[in-house]
Each structure stands twice: as C-alpha cells, then as structure tokens.
Write an enzyme that holds these catalytic residues in place. Sequence first.
Site, PDB file in Angstrom:
ATOM      1  N   HIS A  73      55.961  -8.190  -1.665  1.00  0.00           N
ATOM      2  CA  HIS A  73      54.634  -8.159  -1.054  1.00  0.00           C
ATOM      3  C   HIS A  73      54.609  -8.964   0.247  1.00  0.00           C
ATOM      4  O   HIS A  73      54.324 -10.156   0.242  1.00  0.00           O
ATOM      5  CB  HIS A  73      53.615  -8.714  -2.059  1.00  0.00           C
ATOM      6  CG  HIS A  73      52.194  -8.498  -1.674  1.00  0.00           C
ATOM      7  ND1 HIS A  73      51.186  -8.350  -2.602  1.00  0.00           N
ATOM      8  CD2 HIS A  73      51.584  -8.391  -0.475  1.00  0.00           C
ATOM      9  CE1 HIS A  73      50.036  -8.176  -1.986  1.00  0.00           C
ATOM     10  NE2 HIS A  73      50.251  -8.197  -0.690  1.00  0.00           N
ATOM     11  N   HIS A  75      53.335  -8.740   4.458  1.00  0.00           N
ATOM     12  CA  HIS A  75      52.617  -8.024   5.517  1.00  0.00           C
ATOM     13  C   HIS A  75      53.416  -8.210   6.802  1.00  0.00           C
ATOM     14  O   HIS A  75      53.468  -9.298   7.350  1.00  0.00           O
ATOM     15  CB  HIS A  75      51.179  -8.523   5.647  1.00  0.00           C
ATOM     16  CG  HIS A  75      50.365  -8.192   4.440  1.00  0.00           C
ATOM     17  ND1 HIS A  75      49.765  -6.947   4.261  1.00  0.00           N
ATOM     18  CD2 HIS A  75      50.092  -8.888   3.307  1.00  0.00           C
ATOM     19  CE1 HIS A  75      49.153  -6.918   3.088  1.00  0.00           C
ATOM     20  NE2 HIS A  75      49.338  -8.085   2.479  1.00  0.00           N
ATOM     21  N   ARG A  77      52.941  -6.625   9.609  1.00  0.00           N
ATOM     22  CA  ARG A  77      52.060  -6.489  10.799  1.00  0.00           C
ATOM     23  C   ARG A  77      52.584  -5.489  11.823  1.00  0.00           C
ATOM     24  O   ARG A  77      52.035  -5.384  12.917  1.00  0.00           O
ATOM     25  CB  ARG A  77      51.845  -7.847  11.491  1.00  0.00           C
ATOM     26  CG  ARG A  77      51.172  -8.882  10.607  1.00  0.00           C
ATOM     27  CD  ARG A  77      49.764  -8.468  10.205  1.00  0.00           C
ATOM     28  NE  ARG A  77      49.052  -9.553   9.531  1.00  0.00           N
ATOM     29  CZ  ARG A  77      48.439  -9.412   8.353  1.00  0.00           C
ATOM     30  NH1 ARG A  77      48.456  -8.244   7.726  1.00  0.00           N
ATOM     31  NH2 ARG A  77      47.782 -10.420   7.823  1.00  0.00           N
ATOM     32  N   ASP A 165      46.929  -2.040  -0.566  1.00  0.00           N
ATOM     33  CA  ASP A 165      46.709  -3.492  -0.532  1.00  0.00           C
ATOM     34  C   ASP A 165      46.079  -3.945   0.785  1.00  0.00           C
ATOM     35  O   ASP A 165      46.368  -3.420   1.852  1.00  0.00           O
ATOM     36  CB  ASP A 165      48.006  -4.266  -0.732  1.00  0.00           C
ATOM     37  CG  ASP A 165      47.749  -5.767  -0.674  1.00  0.00           C
ATOM     38  OD1 ASP A 165      46.989  -6.264  -1.520  1.00  0.00           O
ATOM     39  OD2 ASP A 165      48.253  -6.432   0.247  1.00  0.00           O
ATOM     40  N   HIS A 245      49.188 -10.181  -6.568  1.00  0.00           N
ATOM     41  CA  HIS A 245      48.575 -11.507  -6.474  1.00  0.00           C
ATOM     42  C   HIS A 245      47.519 -11.822  -7.550  1.00  0.00           C
ATOM     43  O   HIS A 245      46.388 -12.177  -7.243  1.00  0.00           O
ATOM     44  CB  HIS A 245      47.988 -11.749  -5.089  1.00  0.00           C
ATOM     45  CG  HIS A 245      47.176 -10.618  -4.501  1.00  0.00           C
ATOM     46  ND1 HIS A 245      46.116 -10.037  -5.157  1.00  0.00           N
ATOM     47  CD2 HIS A 245      47.287  -9.974  -3.316  1.00  0.00           C
ATOM     48  CE1 HIS A 245      45.610  -9.086  -4.384  1.00  0.00           C
ATOM     49  NE2 HIS A 245      46.302  -9.026  -3.279  1.00  0.00           N
ATOM     50  N   ASP A 318      52.834 -12.426  -0.566  1.00  0.00           N
ATOM     51  CA  ASP A 318      51.643 -11.969   0.166  1.00  0.00           C
ATOM     52  C   ASP A 318      51.606 -12.623   1.554  1.00  0.00           C
ATOM     53  O   ASP A 318      50.547 -12.978   2.069  1.00  0.00           O
ATOM     54  CB  ASP A 318      50.351 -12.262  -0.609  1.00  0.00           C
ATOM     55  CG  ASP A 318      49.179 -11.400  -0.112  1.00  0.00           C
ATOM     56  OD1 ASP A 318      49.394 -10.543   0.759  1.00  0.00           O
ATOM     57  OD2 ASP A 318      48.045 -11.606  -0.604  1.00  0.00           O
ATOM     58  N   GLY A 337      44.309 -15.175   4.418  1.00  0.00           N
ATOM     59  CA  GLY A 337      45.765 -15.044   4.376  1.00  0.00           C
ATOM     60  C   GLY A 337      46.531 -16.252   4.855  1.00  0.00           C
ATOM     61  O   GLY A 337      46.108 -16.971   5.758  1.00  0.00           O
TER      62      GLY A 337
HETATM   63 ZN   LIG Z   1      45.909  -8.014  -1.483  1.00  0.00          ZN
HETATM   64 ZN   LIG Z   2      48.601  -8.472   0.565  1.00  0.00          ZN
END
Ligand SMILES: [Zn+2]
Ligand SMILES: [Zn+2]
Length: 439
Positions: A73, A75, A77, A165, A245, A318, A337
């Site tokens: 998991h 990100h 970007r 997500d 999460h 995450d 985040g």
């Molecule tokens: Zn999420």
């Molecule tokens: Zn996420």
Amino acid sequence: MTVRLWSKGGAGADLLVRGARAVDPGNDLDRVVDVLVRKGRVAEIGAELATPGKTRVIEADGQLLLPGFVDLHTHLRTPGREDEEDLTTASAAAAAGGYVAVFGMANTDPVVDSAPVLEGLAQRAAAEATVPTGFFAAVSKGLAGEQLTEMHELAGAGAVGFSDDGLPLATAQLLRRALQYAKVTDRFVAIHAQDDSLMGKGVMHEGAVSAKLGLGGIPAIAESADVARALEVARYEDGRLHVCHLSTALALEHLARARALGLRVTAEATPHHLTMTDELVYSLDSNLKMNPPLRPDDDRKALVAALKDGLLDCVATDHAPHAQQEKEVPFEVAPFGTTGLETAFAALYSTLVASGELPLGVLVERMSRAPAAIAGLMTPAIAAGAVADLCLVDPRERWTVAAGELHSKSTNSAWLGRTLQGRVTLTVAAGRLVFERRA
Ligand SMILES: [Zn+2]
Ligand SMILES: [Zn+2]
C-alpha cells in the site's frame, strides 16, 4: 494472468555479508551466519565462508540480515503529482526502508483505470524504478463509484489487485460486482473502509481528545460499519477481500468473526496506527493527520495483539506524500496522510520489538512473506538458490528522523523529529544492490 513488477535492470550483486544475525522465520533461520550473494542470488549460507575472487565483504557483526520487505500500500503520486513523488524517489525511499517490492495505489491523475494507463506506468517503472514496483488498478472508472473498470484487461496487464483506495466503495453492489470479477481474474479487492455519512467532516478520531480540541471527530464506527458490510458481501460472494489500514478494535471483532467463518479475507495495519495514538494530536502537527485517524491506545493495543496472533496479516505503510505547502496549514484543513516507507521498520522495531511487545520474527514475517503471499508473487527468503531480496539492519543505531535525510520527495512524515532505534544499512532487491547507507 500473472501479477507483475517492473524495475530497471542491472547487474546482480556479488557480496559476502559476514557475521550478521540472519532472521527468516519462514525458513526456520535465526542464527549468526555468513551469507554469500553471487550474481544476485543467495549462493551459500554458512559459517566462515570463503570469499571467492573479488567479492565484496560487508562486515555485519551485530546487525540483522532480514528478508526484504514488501509494501502492499504505497501512494506513488505518479502519474499526475510528480512534484510530490515520482517512481525514482519512491524507489529510493523504499530501498532506504528495506523494501524489495512496492505496490502503488490507483488514485493517481489520471486514475489507473485502463490498461493503457497501467502500461504507461509500467514503462516508466521499467525505466525509473530501482525497487520492483507493481500497481493496483481501480475498481471503478475515474474512482467515481459507478462503472466497473475492465478488470479482465487490467489483470492481463499485470495489476496486483483492485482498489479505489483514497475513497470508500460507494455501494455494496459495486463491491459485490468487483468481487465477482476479481474472482474470475484471480485477484483481490482492497477496500478503504469508511462510511461517509458517519465520517462527515471529521478530521481526527472522535473521542476525548477531539472533544477537548474542539475538532470534528471521525468515530470508530465509520470504519467498523463499512468493514462489517464488506465482510457480509465477501461472505455471500466467497470473494477475496483485503481490508486496508484497519485501525479499530471494533473492526477487528468483525474480522475475527469472518476468519472463524473461513472467509478469504486479509487485512493490513500501518506503522502509525501500530505505534501512535490520538493523544499526539494535541500538538496539532498536521503530519499526524491521517485517514483513518490515529486512535486511542486501546485500539492500538488491539492492533498489536492482532498483528502478533496473525488476525492482521501484514504491515502496509499507506505511504502518502504531500507537498509541503499543502501540509503547512492549520490541522483542520490539511490533507490526510503521512509518508512511511523509510521509517516503517524502525518505528515498529523501536516501539514494539525493543520493548518486548512483539517478537522480531513476527514483525519480519508480517513485513515480508505475508504481504508477498497476498500479492501472490515472490517471497523474499534467505535461502540458498533464492533471488537475493534482503536487507541489513543495525538494531543498535538510534537516529532522529530529519527532513533533509529522507529520500522521498515529500517530507510529511509523522516521525519527523522523533528518535527511532534500528536503521536499515543495506538493501538488495531482485538481486541488485539498491541501497547502502554511508556512514
Ligand atoms: Zn485509504
Ligand atoms: Zn492509501
């Protein structure tokens, strides 16, 4: 239709790691040994190995040699917000954290909701990523929660699974259809569990701290009610569901029941939910604003117990980079985040392992073999003949997380300024040396 990872090529490493404590619970390994890596594969494990030819020797007395970590998991970007992270910097952050594979979520711009977008990303990863990188595809087109993506095509292009997500799935029907298609493509659906009507405009956990601060609260039931609904759908469809999460004791109760019923459901917890609580939000540090939010210590303790006994399958970061100007605003309006790739192991090691709350072997398995198994791909292992997917960690080193030393393009780390114990010193991913900390 196989799950795929992409990265730049390169020569396989030739190394002798001498005198580290090698810990690989999947191979019943926990002893001080020498490990010889030749041409990117583990060639030999044993006592006082000879060094063939010009093989470089890493003196690793007192260090831990572990199977590399896998993050389900992240990100990335990219595409769309390369000012926050790109595939090169994400790889650098992952490698510095001991990761040998990462999977990017699909909530990019454009959304990864078609095979051409996924193929374009894959090409970029093949040119830029040093750490093998894979991708989730979206459940719904444009993450709009209405039309399903072409899941067959996306699985064919190598997507690891399907997830919207960043957003919850708007309807149970959407989840139901997604689970049906995921099944025929031999994939899973990963959910960001959140009941929007209960979430409201909340910015932190609803409880004593939010009341004192006068901040809008996100109740635990905003997560657990949606988890319960999703498990009900997964049960009906016999679908493969993965809960992202997970952060509350209430949701764990539903998960435990689903497990007892034999459902094919897996779940992850983040390093921040496993090590931090909502009390920290008194600081109003916007790097401590995440979704789901930091919870009270009872929830955190329940997560640790679940990670220990296997109810929670794995740790996932995450990792959520944000531009500095976006986070440097009042807590209420900051985006949710924290980054996490570079601090995950150290945060968990210093808070849970060094204190005796969690055995080292359990943490290693929850960060390497377990997430790899969910992805259905490769299994990092310290075993003769295996591709070298390893990291070396100095468990004695104490270090303070400083923005200037992070490899991620973004510095919104919840651990900034905090002192952690245990630091990754070297990472070999897919046989290639991708990270080495220089003293
Ligand atoms: Zn999420
Ligand atoms: Zn996420």
